[in-house]
Design a protein around this motif. Structure first.
Motif, PDB file in Angstrom:
ATOM      1  N   VAL A  77      -7.109  -1.619   7.842  1.00 51.01           N
ATOM      2  CA  VAL A  77      -7.715  -2.917   7.531  1.00 51.01           C
ATOM      3  C   VAL A  77      -6.754  -3.649   6.603  1.00 51.01           C
ATOM      4  CG1 VAL A  77      -9.747  -4.087   6.621  1.00 51.01           C
ATOM      5  CG2 VAL A  77      -9.999  -1.860   7.742  1.00 51.01           C
ATOM      6  N   VAL A  78      -6.079  -4.669   7.142  1.00 52.01           N
ATOM      7  CA  VAL A  78      -4.979  -5.317   6.420  1.00 52.01           C
ATOM      8  C   VAL A  78      -5.455  -6.611   5.762  1.00 52.01           C
ATOM      9  CG1 VAL A  78      -2.638  -6.219   6.585  1.00 52.01           C
ATOM     10  CG2 VAL A  78      -3.370  -4.375   8.123  1.00 52.01           C
ATOM     11  N   CYS A 108      -5.114  -1.684   3.780  1.00 53.47           N
ATOM     12  CA  CYS A 108      -3.707  -1.957   3.476  1.00 53.47           C
ATOM     13  C   CYS A 108      -3.629  -3.275   2.704  1.00 53.47           C
ATOM     14  CB  CYS A 108      -2.885  -2.069   4.756  1.00 53.47           C
ATOM     15  SG  CYS A 108      -2.899  -0.578   5.764  1.00 53.47           S
ATOM     16  N   PHE A 109      -3.253  -3.194   1.438  1.00 53.18           N
ATOM     17  CA  PHE A 109      -3.069  -4.394   0.632  1.00 53.18           C
ATOM     18  C   PHE A 109      -1.604  -4.807   0.751  1.00 53.18           C
ATOM     19  CE2 PHE A 109      -6.730  -2.385  -1.565  1.00 53.18           C
ATOM     20  CZ  PHE A 109      -7.640  -3.430  -1.429  1.00 53.18           C
ATOM     21  N   VAL A 135      -3.603   1.694   0.674  1.00 54.50           N
ATOM     22  CA  VAL A 135      -2.162   1.748   0.426  1.00 54.50           C
ATOM     23  C   VAL A 135      -1.680   0.344   0.067  1.00 54.50           C
ATOM     24  CG1 VAL A 135      -1.733   3.701   1.968  1.00 54.50           C
ATOM     25  CG2 VAL A 135      -1.613   1.375   2.873  1.00 54.50           C
ATOM     26  N   PHE A 136      -0.573   0.291  -0.661  1.00 53.67           N
ATOM     27  CA  PHE A 136       0.045  -0.986  -1.029  1.00 53.67           C
ATOM     28  C   PHE A 136       1.295  -1.192  -0.186  1.00 53.67           C
ATOM     29  CE2 PHE A 136      -2.003   0.160  -5.176  1.00 53.67           C
ATOM     30  CZ  PHE A 136      -2.923  -0.888  -5.199  1.00 53.67           C
ATOM     31  N   LEU A 137       1.463  -2.429   0.315  1.00 54.23           N
ATOM     32  CA  LEU A 137       2.574  -2.720   1.220  1.00 54.23           C
ATOM     33  C   LEU A 137       3.308  -3.993   0.842  1.00 54.23           C
ATOM     34  CD1 LEU A 137       0.804  -2.257   4.706  1.00 54.23           C
ATOM     35  CD2 LEU A 137       2.059  -0.520   3.430  1.00 54.23           C
ATOM     36  N   LYS A 141       9.642  -6.111   3.691  1.00 48.74           N
ATOM     37  CA  LYS A 141      10.721  -5.275   3.168  1.00 48.74           C
ATOM     38  C   LYS A 141      10.547  -3.800   3.553  1.00 48.74           C
ATOM     39  CE  LYS A 141      11.975  -8.176  -0.777  1.00 48.74           C
ATOM     40  NZ  LYS A 141      12.180  -8.230  -2.254  1.00 48.74           N
ATOM     41  N   GLY A 142       9.465  -3.506   4.266  1.00 51.78           N
ATOM     42  CA  GLY A 142       9.238  -2.131   4.714  1.00 51.78           C
ATOM     43  C   GLY A 142       8.659  -1.221   3.657  1.00 51.78           C
ATOM     44  N   ILE A 143       8.251  -1.764   2.521  1.00 48.24           N
ATOM     45  CA  ILE A 143       7.720  -0.948   1.426  1.00 48.24           C
ATOM     46  C   ILE A 143       6.313  -0.448   1.765  1.00 48.24           C
ATOM     47  CG2 ILE A 143       6.987  -0.971  -0.993  1.00 48.24           C
ATOM     48  CD1 ILE A 143       9.188  -3.066  -1.493  1.00 48.24           C
TER      49      ILE A 143
END
Length: 289
Positions: A77-78, A108-109, A135-137, A141-143
Motif C-alpha cells: 500500500v503505497v 510503503c511510505f 517500509v520507508f522508500l 533513488k532506489g532507497i
C-alpha cells in the motif's frame, strides 16, 4: 497438471507449470457456470496434440476487479509522505479493503526525501499502532527497494495506492529489471507486449508480481455493521474483554476498545475512521460506498 495462469489474451490463457508456459483454452463448461478464468487462478489443465485445455479452476482465495487478478496474498500500500499529502482516511480505506479481501498489507511510505522528520509522521504512528508492517522508500533513488524485494517470495503481490505516490516508479524498478534479466516474457508467449491491457503476473524473487500499478479505487462491501470490527486487527486482543458480547465499540457501556482508546493504546485516527464507517452503514442502511 496444476499450474497458475500468468496471462490471458483473446481467449487464450498462459499457464505456468514449473519452468514451462502452456498455451490453453478454457473448456466450454465454464461459460455455462458463468465462470471465467482469470490471471492468478490455480488451474488443472490437460494437453492433447500440443494444445492445453483448462479442465478445472481451483477455489479462489480472493479476487480483485481492477486489476483483474485472483489469489493475491500481499499488497504494498503505497503513499507519499508529501506531494501529495497523505489522506489518512484514504489510507485507512485501502487497509480496510485489503483486510476484507484477506490480503496482507505492507505500507510503503514513499518520497522520504521530502519529509525531514518522516519517522514521526502522523501516518507512520497510526500504521505502527495498528500493527501493520511498513517500509520507508525513496523510489526514484532506489532507497528501500531491497526491503520490498525480500518479501516477494511465495506471494502474489500487487501494488495499490492513490495516484501520484510513485507506484509506477516502484513497479518499473522491479519489472524493468526482471524483464531485462530473464528476457521479455511477451517473447516467450509469442504475443506483443502492447496487445493487451490485462494484468499479467511477472515471476520475481520466488513469487509473482502483478505487472500493473494496482488498484487506486476502493471496492468496499461490508456484510453487516456487526462485521466491520473484524477488519481492524488492533481490536482483536481487546474484543473479548468488553462487557457485552457482540459489542460494536460504539455507544455500549463497558467497552474495552474505548478504554484502550482513552489509554492511548488504540490510535485516535483509526478509531475515528471506524466510527465514521460504522455510522455510514447504520445511517444509510447501505453496505457499499
Amino acid at each position: 497438471m496444476e499450474g497458475t495462469i500468468i496471462k490471458g489474451i483473446g481467449g487464450f490463457y498462459y499457464v505456468k507449470i514449473n519452468n514451462d508456459i502452456i498455451e490453453c483454452k478454457a473448456r466450454g463448461k465454464f461459460r455455462s457456470k458463468g465462470l471465467v478464468p482469470m490471471v492468478g487462478d490455480n488451474v488443472i489443465i490437460s494437453i492433447k496434440n500440443d494444445q492445453g485445455a483448462i479442465e478445472d479452476i481451483c477455489k479462489r482465495k480472493n479476487q480483485l476487479i481492477r486489476p483483474a487478478v485472483s489469489n493475491v496474498s500481499q499488497a504494498f500500500v503505497v503513499f507519499a509522505l508529501k506531494n501529495p499529502e497523505i489522506n489518512l482516511e484514504l489510507l485507512n480505506k485501502f487497509l480496510l479493503q485489503c483486510e476484507m479481501k484477506n490480503i496482507k498489507s505492507i505500507v510503503c511510505f514513499n518520497k522520504i526525501d521530502l519529509e525531514e522528520n518522516f519517522i514521526n509522521h502522523e501516518a507512520v504512528k497510526m500504521v505502527e499502532s495498528a500493527g501493520y508492517e511498513y517500509v520507508f522508500l525513496n523510489a526514484k533513488k532506489g532507497i528501500g527497494l531491497d526491503k520490498i524485494k525480500d518479501k516477494f517470495k511465495g506471494n502474489v503481490t500487487v501494488f495499490c495506492g492513490p495516484s501520484g505516490v510513485g507506484k509506477s516508479t516502484i513497479l518499473n524498478k522491479f519489472v524493468g529489471t526482471e524483464l531485462m534479466e530473464t528476457g521479455d516474457i511477451s517473447e516467450k508467449l509469442k504475443r506483443g507486449k502492447h496487445t493487451t491491457r490485462h494484468s499479467e503476473l511477472i515471476e520475481i524473487s520466488g513469487g509473482f508480481l502483478v505487472d500493473t500499478p494496482g488498484f487506486s479505487t476502493i471496492e468496499l462491501s461490508i456484510k453487516s455493521k456487526e462485521s466491520l470490527k473484524e477488519f481492524f486487527p488492533e481490536f482483536f486482543k481487546y474484543d473479548s474483554q468488553c462487557k457485552f458480547n457482540g459489542c460494536m465499540h460504539y455507544k455500549e457501556p463497558g467497552c474495552r476498545i474505548k478504554q484502550a482508546l482513552d489509554e492511548g493504546e488504540i490510535n485516535n485516527n483509526r478509531y475515528d475512521f471506524y466510527i465514521k464507517t460504522l455510522e455510514e452503514i447504520i445511517k444509510g442502511g447501505k453496505d457499499k460506498w
